[in-house]
Write a protein that holds these residues in place. Structure first.
Motif, PDB file in Angstrom:
ATOM      1  N   MET A  93      26.121 -17.976 -91.707  1.00  0.00           N
ATOM      2  CA  MET A  93      25.275 -19.022 -91.142  1.00  0.00           C
ATOM      3  C   MET A  93      24.688 -18.586 -89.803  1.00  0.00           C
ATOM      4  O   MET A  93      25.262 -17.758 -89.094  1.00  0.00           O
ATOM      5  CB  MET A  93      26.075 -20.303 -90.978  1.00  0.00           C
ATOM      6  N   GLU A  96      26.882 -18.646 -86.777  1.00  0.00           N
ATOM      7  CA  GLU A  96      28.025 -17.739 -86.782  1.00  0.00           C
ATOM      8  C   GLU A  96      27.696 -16.314 -86.345  1.00  0.00           C
ATOM      9  O   GLU A  96      28.569 -15.589 -85.883  1.00  0.00           O
ATOM     10  CB  GLU A  96      28.621 -17.682 -88.193  1.00  0.00           C
ATOM     11  N   ALA A 145      19.992 -20.817 -96.692  1.00  0.00           N
ATOM     12  CA  ALA A 145      21.295 -20.884 -96.029  1.00  0.00           C
ATOM     13  C   ALA A 145      22.137 -19.648 -96.304  1.00  0.00           C
ATOM     14  O   ALA A 145      22.238 -19.201 -97.443  1.00  0.00           O
ATOM     15  CB  ALA A 145      22.047 -22.132 -96.488  1.00  0.00           C
ATOM     16  N   SER A 146      22.717 -19.095 -95.285  1.00  0.00           N
ATOM     17  CA  SER A 146      23.643 -17.952 -95.246  1.00  0.00           C
ATOM     18  C   SER A 146      22.953 -16.593 -95.336  1.00  0.00           C
ATOM     19  O   SER A 146      23.581 -15.573 -95.075  1.00  0.00           O
ATOM     20  CB  SER A 146      24.737 -18.046 -96.324  1.00  0.00           C
ATOM     21  N   ARG A 198      32.918 -20.257 -89.923  1.00  0.00           N
ATOM     22  CA  ARG A 198      33.358 -21.462 -89.235  1.00  0.00           C
ATOM     23  C   ARG A 198      33.748 -22.511 -90.286  1.00  0.00           C
ATOM     24  O   ARG A 198      33.067 -22.652 -91.306  1.00  0.00           O
ATOM     25  CB  ARG A 198      32.255 -22.012 -88.335  1.00  0.00           C
ATOM     26  N   GLU A 200      33.354 -25.606 -90.403  1.00  0.00           N
ATOM     27  CA  GLU A 200      32.379 -26.674 -90.623  1.00  0.00           C
ATOM     28  C   GLU A 200      31.468 -26.396 -91.819  1.00  0.00           C
ATOM     29  O   GLU A 200      30.872 -27.321 -92.388  1.00  0.00           O
ATOM     30  CB  GLU A 200      31.509 -26.878 -89.374  1.00  0.00           C
ATOM     31  N   TYR A 201      31.347 -25.115 -92.211  1.00  0.00           N
ATOM     32  CA  TYR A 201      30.431 -24.749 -93.299  1.00  0.00           C
ATOM     33  C   TYR A 201      31.145 -24.467 -94.620  1.00  0.00           C
ATOM     34  O   TYR A 201      30.537 -23.939 -95.557  1.00  0.00           O
ATOM     35  CB  TYR A 201      29.619 -23.512 -92.887  1.00  0.00           C
ATOM     36  N   GLU A 202      32.427 -24.831 -94.718  1.00  0.00           N
ATOM     37  CA  GLU A 202      33.186 -24.517 -95.922  1.00  0.00           C
ATOM     38  C   GLU A 202      32.581 -25.148 -97.170  1.00  0.00           C
ATOM     39  O   GLU A 202      32.462 -24.510 -98.220  1.00  0.00           O
ATOM     40  CB  GLU A 202      34.640 -24.976 -95.756  1.00  0.00           C
ATOM     41  N   LEU A 204      29.489 -26.092 -97.689  1.00  0.00           N
ATOM     42  CA  LEU A 204      28.217 -25.458 -98.009  1.00  0.00           C
ATOM     43  C   LEU A 204      28.441 -24.101 -98.666  1.00  0.00           C
ATOM     44  O   LEU A 204      27.777 -23.752 -99.650  1.00  0.00           O
ATOM     45  CB  LEU A 204      27.380 -25.295 -96.735  1.00  0.00           C
ATOM     46  N   ARG A 205      29.400 -23.333 -98.156  1.00  0.00           N
ATOM     47  CA  ARG A 205      29.702 -22.037 -98.759  1.00  0.00           C
ATOM     48  C   ARG A 205      30.139 -22.211-100.214  1.00  0.00           C
ATOM     49  O   ARG A 205      29.755 -21.424-101.081  1.00  0.00           O
ATOM     50  CB  ARG A 205      30.803 -21.322 -97.978  1.00  0.00           C
TER      51      ARG A 205
END
Length: 273
Positions: A93, A96, A145-146, A198, A200-202, A204-205
């Motif tokens: 992200m 990150e 994203a990512s 991070r 917070e993005y679990e 989304l991953r």
């Protein structure tokens, strides 16, 4: 084409670069293959001792690029097709990524390709011909994203390449911005740098992993015939998407962007200029 061409390919040891080198050699052309690690090219060099030259190169080193391009031009006396293929992936992200990771990523994907282009143009201009293939991505021109920094580096290369095409056209030099889809290279393994995730993005991953699945994509060799046909064209396109599924996705994205512009046209036109 009856006359053997001379190719200069960066990132030639694996993936698409390797596939393009194999196809060019099979067509009777000569290849200068540049890569940081030349060991994977040993078998190809043994099979084509008179038509393949291997040169060690880290494209992020501008002085090294100049030196290797000089060696490449001297190897067979000219350069006809230049494939700016070397690339890496920064996966994570935006929040990150560290400054070091971002700069290192652009040093290869953007600046490295620029250094190669700057070094080869004098040779192509002097001979009045040549074709530069800038390997970007079907994701260039937008973000996701990512992989935002990967897309950003390829988008930057796309814009510079469009300018380059205009600048070198009067000298008989062609530029094509090649946007491949997701082929089964080692970009997402050996060529990938991961950010520190991070929490917070679990979620989304997890959604992204489910969306992408585990399919590595088609073999890079399946893209090579398209490139061989491209370099045979007397008037090649400025841009070419490589892959039918990728073409459809790009078209959908372009359509969605155009629709959003139209939806907010009334607000855009409230400002002069």
């Amino acid at each position: 084409m009856t006359t053997a061409r001379v190719w200069f390919i960066t990132g030639a040891s694996r993936g698409l670069g390797r596939a393009f080198a194999e196809a060019a050699l099979a067509a009777g052309d000569r290849v200068v293959a540049a890569a940081r690690d030349l060991d994977p090219l040993a078998d190809l060099a043994a099979a084509h001792p008179d038509s393949l030259v291997r040169l060690t190169l880290d494209v992020s080193d501008r002085a090294a690029v100049r030196k290797v391009v000089d060696q490449a031009a001297a190897a067979f006396g000219r350069l006809d097709v230049v494939v700016n293929n070397a690339g890496v992936m920064l996966l994570g992200m935006v929040e990150e990524a560290t400054e070091e990771q971002i700069r290192a990523h652009f040093d290869v994907n953007f600046f490295g390709a620029v250094w190669v282009a700057q070094a080869v143009v004098p040779y192509l201009r002097a001979q009045g011909s040549g074709h530069i293939l800038q390997i970007t991505s079907m994701g260039a021109g937008g973000g996701f994203a990512s992989v935002g920094f990967y897309s950003a580096s390829k988008t930057a290369l796309d814009s510079v390449s469009e300018a380059l095409a205009m600048e070198v056209a009067p000298f008989g030099v062609k530029v094509t911005i090649v946007g491949p889809g997701g082929y089964g290279t080692d970009l997402f393994t050996r060529g990938t740098t991961m950010t520190e995730p991070r929490p917070e993005y679990e979620s989304l991953r997890a959604r992204l992993a489910e969306m992408w699945g585990e399919d590595a994509g088609p073999d890079p060799s399946t893209a090579a015939p398209v490139i061989m046909e491209l370099v045979d064209l007397a008037e090649p396109p400025l841009r070419l998407i490589v892959g039918g599924a990728s073409y459809d996705l790009v078209q959908q994205k372009e359509q969605a962007r155009a629709e959003e512009y139209r939806a907010w046209e009334h607000l855009s036109r409230k400002a002069p200029g």
